[in-house]
Design a protein around this motif. Structure first.
Motif, PDB file in Angstrom:
ATOM      1  N   THR A  27      93.094 -43.878  79.882  1.00 22.14           N
ATOM      2  CA  THR A  27      92.374 -43.912  78.791  1.00 22.14           C
ATOM      3  C   THR A  27      92.670 -43.830  77.450  1.00 22.14           C
ATOM      4  N   ARG A  28      93.636 -43.189  76.960  1.00 24.29           N
ATOM      5  CA  ARG A  28      94.168 -43.414  75.583  1.00 24.29           C
ATOM      6  C   ARG A  28      95.808 -42.780  75.332  1.00 24.29           C
ATOM      7  N   TRP A  29      96.065 -41.804  76.517  1.00 26.89           N
ATOM      8  CA  TRP A  29      97.294 -41.204  76.312  1.00 26.89           C
ATOM      9  C   TRP A  29      98.524 -41.805  76.274  1.00 26.89           C
ATOM     10  N   HIS A  30      98.676 -43.137  77.099  1.00 29.17           N
ATOM     11  CA  HIS A  30      99.640 -43.738  77.321  1.00 29.17           C
ATOM     12  C   HIS A  30      99.895 -44.733  75.774  1.00 29.17           C
ATOM     13  N   ARG A  31      98.931 -44.623  74.982  1.00 28.67           N
ATOM     14  CA  ARG A  31      99.270 -45.375  73.732  1.00 28.67           C
ATOM     15  C   ARG A  31      99.523 -44.229  72.571  1.00 28.67           C
ATOM     16  N   ALA A  32      99.927 -43.112  72.826  1.00 26.04           N
ATOM     17  CA  ALA A  32     100.137 -42.070  72.045  1.00 26.04           C
ATOM     18  C   ALA A  32     101.782 -42.411  71.243  1.00 26.04           C
TER      19      ALA A  32
END
Length: 578
Positions: A114-119
């Motif tokens: 959802t988003r965490w891999h882009r942090a």
């Protein structure tokens, strides 16, 4: 012989390499891809992890096949016989841990999509290297090879813990790195001492050598085992060596925390494997060495974790202390050396681990819901600009207004789904009926109250320690129930004026899958308990493991083709093709 048995006998030993080779290949591919291709990396990571789960299930089925009651598979790397060559060993216990790890990893990476891999950078590479280290630790039959896989696992975990940066994460990460470097040093010292005493690092050969150690060397053997065990106890989060766990796991990104729920079980697995091999009932003068220490350390860890849960307010800290309670419960039960109690703890272990992993994911969703519509404080103390509800990051993360929107459709009635998931987590972690946490604790209590039952192995009699463990299981369950209920009331019932949360499919699906796994363990409790009973019986009869490893012979090398006969001078040479 059935078609499945023939196929399994021919190809399944080679499939034992897949849980190690597949993550290594995937990590290499994701490392070679440009960082901008995040969607392709995510797809590859999910596909590889899903395939790893399929392989783990196939290995679990193979280890439990009726035609092989010992449930053993041995793979000679480099075609060298043990103890000179490094071997991979598959039995019911290692297969169970592979399935558990793959299932939690798949849910974690889907949630991260959802988003965490882009942090931060290289999330997918580090994630797959973590899986490689975990699988290698569960499959290896050599102590030095175990150290290698431990270091791969730890090196990847350092990067995953720091993923997303932020002051809190860096501070906790440095503590985590320091304590694990100390544990690695103890691992090397203990292994070196064992090699000096026994002349081998192969686990099966170690088990064969321990009863033959000279009387004057037994004290040195026990000292080496104690040093080695300390390294594993640090990873198993045993008190007082667990001060690092809750801050580190609490600061990690939610999917990383969920995967780290398996990390504490690596220490538990290694202790269970080596202790039953080296210091089982057949170890002579060293039989059951350290069992009382494991019981005492496990019970103190349970008490510490229960008090920590009672005193915690944040959901993510509740998940961290729940991991401590689970680890302490399993370790205390291991120390008695009873096969029925070991079977019960092996049933309890996967359910509690999945419940804790689900709680780490839920904690992130609940925290995000709590902070929706309110300004967040950045690391420098200044208020961050207003963010839309689906883009609110946790404080200290390297995310900004440019972060893409969450992947997937929003789920209707998200608050009801979160509340129901919290309720199921509470039942599993507190050990209340009717879910798997209750079945596992009830099975352990039954084994403690009936230590001399039919088929019971020789071990420590429960006595006062057994009654103490029984009381602690009930007390920590009650403390967990009160703590989780109190937090649930504050976040769900006392939040009437809060906007409804926006929960997306890729966030709700992993949480639901983990909790459905706990439900499936409950519905299939009888066959699962039969499986764990067989696994425990094999663990407490190490002769089977020793013979399987040391008697496996290398595959014969096919003969080289014969050279053509020399022709007389002046005559044309002839040859035949094979």
């Amino acid at each position: 012989m059935s078609a499945w048995a023939e196929w399994a006998a021919r190809f399944m030993p080679h499939l034992m390499l897949a849980p190690i080779a597949l993550p290594l290949l995937t990590a290499t591919l994701t490392l070679l891809m440009r960082e901008e291709r995040q969607r392709a990396k995510l797809t590859l990571n999910i596909a590889s992890t899903a395939l790893g789960l399929v392989v783990a299930v196939a290995l679990l089925r193979w280890s439990n096949q009726a035609s092989a009651p010992t449930g053993m598979g041995v793979y000679l790397q480099g075609n060298w016989a043990a103890p000179f060559g490094i071997v991979l060993v598959l039995d019911r216990l290692s297969a169970l841990m592979l399935v558990l790890t793959s299932a939690i990893a798949l849910c974690a990476v889907v949630f991260a999509g959802t988003r965490w891999h882009r942090a931060g950078v290289h999330f997918h590479t580090l994630f797959q290297l973590q899986l490689m280290g975990l699988a290698g630790a569960f499959l290896t039959g050599d102590l030095f090879n175990l150290f290698v896989f431990f270091e791969i696992m730890l090196a990847a975990s350092y990067g995953l813990l720091l993923h997303g940066s932020g002051r809190a994460r860096v501070q906790s990460g440095l503590h985590y790195i320091a304590i694990n470097l100390a544990a690695s040093s103890l691992f090397l010292i203990g292994s070196s001492m064992l090699y000096g005493i026994t002349g081998t690092l192969n686990m099966a050969d170690l088990a064969r050598s321990v009863p033959l150690v000279l009387q004057q060397d037994i004290g040195l053997l026990h000292a080496a085992a104690a040093i080695l065990a300390t390294a594993f106890l640090i990873k198993a989060a045993v008190w007082p060596l667990n001060f690092w766990l809750v801050p580190a796991y609490g600061a990690a990104a939610a999917p990383v925390g969920a995967l780290f729920a398996v990390m504490t079980k690596v220490g538990v697995y290694t202790l269970l494997r080596l202790w039953t091999l080296m210091f089982g009932a057949e170890a002579g003068a060293s039989a059951l060495f350290g069992g009382a220490w494991l019981i005492g350390a496990g019970m103190l860890t349970m008490a510490f974790g229960g008090i920590g849960m009672w005193s915690s307010q944040r959901p993510v800290h509740l998940a961290g202390f729940a991991a401590v309670v689970s680890s302490g419960t399993v370790l205390a039960a291991v120390g008695f050396g009873q096969n029925h109690l070991t079977a019960a703890l092996l049933y309890y272990l996967p359910g509690s681990t999945m419940g804790i992993a689900a709680l780490f994911l839920l904690a992130d969703l609940v925290e995000r819901w709590r902070t929706d519509g309110t300004p967040l404080l950045a690391d420098d103390g200044n208020e961050a600009p207003f963010l839309t509800p689906e883009l609110v990051p946790r404080p200290g993360l390297n995310l900004d207004d440019e972060e893409e929107v969450l992947v997937g459709r929003a789920i209707p009635a998200a608050a009801a789904l979160l509340g129901l998931a919290w309720l199921v987590c509470t039942l599993v972690i507190a050990g209340l009926p009717p879910l798997s946490g209750f079945v596992g604790k009830f099975a352990m209590l039954s084994a403690l109250l009936n230590p001399l039952g039919l088929g019971s192995s020789a071990g420590l009699r429960p006595g006062a320690a057994g009654w103490g463990l029984l009381a602690l299981m009930i007390t920590t369950g009650l403390l967990s129930l009160l703590a989780l209920t109190r937090t649930g009331i504050r976040h769900f019932w006392a939040a009437s004026e809060r906007l409804a949360p926006r929960l997306h499919v890729l966030e709700g699906l992993p949480v639901a899958a983990l909790l459905l796994g706990c439900v499936a363990l409950t519905l299939r409790a009888e066959p699962v308990l039969r499986f764990t009973e067989a696994a425990a019986t094999a663990l407490h009869a190490p002769g089977t493991y020793i013979r399987a490893v040391l008697e496996t012979r290398p595959t014969p090398t096919p003969p080289a083709p014969a050279a053509p006969a020399a022709a007389p001078d002046g005559a044309p040479s002839t040859g035949s093709a094979s």
